[in-house]
Motif scaffolding. Sequence first.
Motif, PDB file in Angstrom:
ATOM      1  N   ARG A   1      23.580   4.666   1.077  1.00 20.12           N
ATOM      2  CA  ARG A   1      22.814   3.416   1.022  1.00 20.12           C
ATOM      3  C   ARG A   1      23.259   2.484  -0.109  1.00 20.12           C
TER       4      ARG A   1
ATOM      5  N   HIS B   1      24.458  -0.930   1.006  1.00 27.92           N
ATOM      6  CA  HIS B   1      23.321  -1.736   1.441  1.00 27.92           C
ATOM      7  C   HIS B   1      22.646  -2.427   0.251  1.00 27.92           C
TER       8      HIS B   1
ATOM      9  N   ASP C   1      15.299  -0.737  -2.816  1.00 24.66           N
ATOM     10  CA  ASP C   1      15.179   0.570  -2.127  1.00 24.66           C
ATOM     11  C   ASP C   1      15.403   1.743  -3.097  1.00 24.66           C
TER      12      ASP C   1
ATOM     13  N   LYS D   1      13.959   4.917  -1.989  1.00 25.39           N
ATOM     14  CA  LYS D   1      14.077   5.166  -0.544  1.00 25.39           C
ATOM     15  C   LYS D   1      14.558   6.594  -0.234  1.00 25.39           C
TER      16      LYS D   1
ATOM     17  N   LEU E   1       6.720   3.409   4.799  1.00 22.26           N
ATOM     18  CA  LEU E   1       6.507   2.057   4.279  1.00 22.26           C
ATOM     19  C   LEU E   1       6.179   2.061   2.788  1.00 22.26           C
TER      20      LEU E   1
ATOM     21  N   HIS F   1       7.979   3.152   0.374  1.00 26.64           N
ATOM     22  CA  HIS F   1       9.094   3.074  -0.584  1.00 26.64           C
ATOM     23  C   HIS F   1       9.166   1.727  -1.296  1.00 26.64           C
TER      24      HIS F   1
ATOM     25  N   HIS G   1       8.965  -5.998   0.537  1.00 29.58           N
ATOM     26  CA  HIS G   1      10.212  -6.213   1.283  1.00 29.58           C
ATOM     27  C   HIS G   1      10.209  -5.570   2.673  1.00 29.58           C
ATOM     28  N   THR G   2       9.381  -4.570   2.901  1.00 31.75           N
ATOM     29  CA  THR G   2       9.425  -3.884   4.200  1.00 31.75           C
ATOM     30  C   THR G   2       8.505  -4.543   5.230  1.00 31.75           C
TER      31      THR G   2
ATOM     32  N   ASP H   1      17.458  -8.177   2.843  1.00 25.65           N
ATOM     33  CA  ASP H   1      17.419  -6.789   3.309  1.00 25.65           C
ATOM     34  C   ASP H   1      17.802  -6.714   4.791  1.00 25.65           C
TER      35      ASP H   1
ATOM     36  N   ARG I   1      24.516  -4.770   7.621  1.00 29.19           N
ATOM     37  CA  ARG I   1      23.621  -4.652   8.776  1.00 29.19           C
ATOM     38  C   ARG I   1      24.383  -5.019  10.041  1.00 29.19           C
TER      39      ARG I   1
ATOM     40  N   THR J   1      11.059  -7.190  14.361  1.00 30.35           N
ATOM     41  CA  THR J   1      10.508  -5.911  13.899  1.00 30.35           C
ATOM     42  C   THR J   1       9.300  -5.523  14.762  1.00 30.35           C
TER      43      THR J   1
ATOM     44  N   LEU K   1       9.104  -2.234  17.127  1.00 33.67           N
ATOM     45  CA  LEU K   1       8.086  -1.199  16.872  1.00 33.67           C
ATOM     46  C   LEU K   1       7.211  -0.996  18.102  1.00 33.67           C
TER      47      LEU K   1
ATOM     48  N   ARG L   1       5.526   2.608  17.991  1.00 34.64           N
ATOM     49  CA  ARG L   1       5.137   2.942  16.616  1.00 34.64           C
ATOM     50  C   ARG L   1       4.031   2.002  16.140  1.00 34.64           C
ATOM     51  N   PRO L   2       3.178   2.474  15.236  1.00 34.69           N
ATOM     52  CA  PRO L   2       2.045   1.644  14.811  1.00 34.69           C
ATOM     53  C   PRO L   2       2.503   0.462  13.959  1.00 34.69           C
TER      54      PRO L   2
ATOM     55  N   ASN M   1       1.816  -2.064  10.933  1.00 36.61           N
ATOM     56  CA  ASN M   1       1.027  -2.176   9.718  1.00 36.61           C
ATOM     57  C   ASN M   1       0.394  -3.571   9.686  1.00 36.61           C
TER      58      ASN M   1
ATOM     59  N   THR N   1       2.396  -6.542   8.230  1.00 39.39           N
ATOM     60  CA  THR N   1       3.481  -7.064   9.070  1.00 39.39           C
ATOM     61  C   THR N   1       2.931  -8.116  10.044  1.00 39.39           C
TER      62      THR N   1
HETATM   63  O1  DGI Z   1      14.555   0.228   3.631  1.00 38.94           O
HETATM   64  P1  DGI Z   1      15.423  -0.439   4.647  1.00 38.94           P
HETATM   65  O2  DGI Z   1      15.815   0.495   5.753  1.00 38.94           O
HETATM   66  O3  DGI Z   1      16.580  -1.155   4.068  1.00 38.94           O
HETATM   67  O4  DGI Z   1      14.551  -1.598   5.365  1.00 38.94           O
HETATM   68  P2  DGI Z   1      12.980  -1.811   5.341  1.00 38.94           P
HETATM   69  O5  DGI Z   1      12.411  -1.488   4.038  1.00 38.94           O
HETATM   70  O6  DGI Z   1      12.744  -3.198   5.872  1.00 38.94           O
HETATM   71  O7  DGI Z   1      12.445  -0.775   6.383  1.00 38.94           O
HETATM   72  C1  DGI Z   1      12.686  -1.003   7.723  1.00 38.94           C
HETATM   73  C2  DGI Z   1      11.834  -0.072   8.530  1.00 38.94           C
HETATM   74  O8  DGI Z   1      10.480  -0.373   8.314  1.00 38.94           O
HETATM   75  C3  DGI Z   1      12.101  -0.247  10.008  1.00 38.94           C
HETATM   76  O9  DGI Z   1      12.271   1.063  10.574  1.00 38.94           O
HETATM   77  C4  DGI Z   1      10.861  -0.878  10.538  1.00 38.94           C
HETATM   78  C5  DGI Z   1       9.837  -0.397   9.558  1.00 38.94           C
HETATM   79  N1  DGI Z   1       8.649  -1.245   9.557  1.00 38.94           N
HETATM   80  C6  DGI Z   1       8.511  -2.516   9.143  1.00 38.94           C
HETATM   81  N2  DGI Z   1       7.253  -2.952   9.378  1.00 38.94           N
HETATM   82  C7  DGI Z   1       6.582  -1.900   9.917  1.00 38.94           C
HETATM   83  C8  DGI Z   1       7.461  -0.827  10.018  1.00 38.94           C
HETATM   84  N3  DGI Z   1       7.107   0.371  10.544  1.00 38.94           N
HETATM   85  C9  DGI Z   1       5.839   0.521  10.951  1.00 38.94           C
HETATM   86  N4  DGI Z   1       5.475   1.703  11.447  1.00 38.94           N
HETATM   87  N5  DGI Z   1       4.934  -0.487  10.902  1.00 38.94           N
HETATM   88  C10 DGI Z   1       5.241  -1.710  10.382  1.00 38.94           C
HETATM   89  O10 DGI Z   1       4.400  -2.608  10.366  1.00 38.94           O
END
Ligand code: DGI
Length: 403
Positions: free
Chosen positions: A228, A231, A261, A264, A292, A294, A319-320, A337, A343, A370, A374, A379-380, A382, A385
């Motif tokens: 990573r 990245h 990260d 991570k 989520l 991390h 950031h996620t 990111d 990417r 995203t 999901l 997948r649930p 959040n 998001t």
């Molecule tokens: O840490 P990275 O891989 O660089 O990227 P990131 O921190 O943006 O994580 C991306 C992951 O997070 C990707 O698999 C989608 C997930 N994600 C983002 N929003 C949500 C989520 N997963 C769930 N379950 N729910 C969310 O709302």
Amino acid sequence: MSRIGIYGGSFNPVHKGHVLAAREFMRLLKLDRLLLIPANDPPHKMLPAFTPPPADRFDLLSAAMRDIPGVTVSDLELKREGKSYSIDTLEAIHAENPTDELFLLMGSDMLLSFETWKRFESLFALATLGVLCRMDRNEKERAILETCADRFRAQYGAKIILLENQRIEVSSTTARRMLFFGCGEDYVPRPVFDAIRKKGLYGTAGNYRNLPTSELTKTALSLYDAKRVPHAIGCAETARKLAEKYGADPFLAERAGILHDVTKALRAQEQLRLCEKYGIMTGEYSGTQTKLLHGKTAAAIAKHVFGECDDVCEAISWHTTGKANMTTLEKIIYLADYIEPNRAFDGVDKMRALAQNDLNAAVLLGMEDTIRILREQGRPLNRYTVEARDYLLLERETNETDQ
Ligand code: DGI
Ligand code: FE
Ligand code: FE
């Protein structure tokens, strides 16, 4: 004739799993003596950042094993200097104890690569291999090990004993990271932890606040999984450029990118441990959403270990998922990111192009993608998001009606 176990490794640092393994080797193989031998320079790996000198690893190992009867720590490989090959060690021990039975001890991953070891056939001739296998390993992994052991027996006349035990889920890599993050006491025995702190090993005494960006980068990257690292570098670089374009602080953007990260590589249980340590509420991220966390734990490390300012920490924290009403820096880290040069996903070029013209539109596209993915994967989502996406949508509609 006594039974002598030989257990080598880099012990960088010795952790609770090693202590358990030593006890298990003694018990399961009915050893009279167990020699623990820290490698001077292990042939199969590069020693990572924060590796203390061999003498310190030796002292920590001695502290960890002090109370286990029959166990001694040997400086054989440290004295020999240079690369530490097991065959040299076993020949030396055999020469001193010609009538004793030797057991070369290892974890199961080592067995699979045994044919890459120097003069491995002579090792088979000198010692019985004692291989520690986790009881909870699945059937398939178990079968792979047994097939491998059978083949070595048939092909080389090897003597191999597979030992089942309950191994503690620790690795030296996890222990090193958690020591740096301020939670090492769960991973290494108490006397080892005290000695590490006293000598300030593994980054426990360093001052990592307000480092110049080049130093920050070096330290932060050593905490990432190697795969990573590109990245993180790509994200920092992309964030700096986006900051120049959109009037945020390029210096802060680069630092947030490098750190975003930094936790991570940790598993869910370490994420939760850091949350406990740094007072992060985990309610929103329970169950399947621990991945989520991390961003939250990286933000805590950015603040408490690296002393970064609130703007940087908030950008890392979100950031996620993103969130409603993000600052420019938060949007930049979210987007960097997503689109950094490493990417590669369908539509990344479109998003990169959009990022050159319209920050909000690019971030919104990321969020919509995203959410769509999901949903497709069942997948649930959040709530942050969803709120992040809704906020940008509403803002766009309001702007359109205004015009
Ligand atoms: O840490 P990275 O891989 O660089 O990227 P990131 O921190 O943006 O994580 C991306 C992951 O997070 C990707 O698999 C989608 C997930 N994600 C983002 N929003 C949500 C989520 N997963 C769930 N379950 N729910 C969310 O709302
Ligand atoms: Fe991330
Ligand atoms: Fe990332």
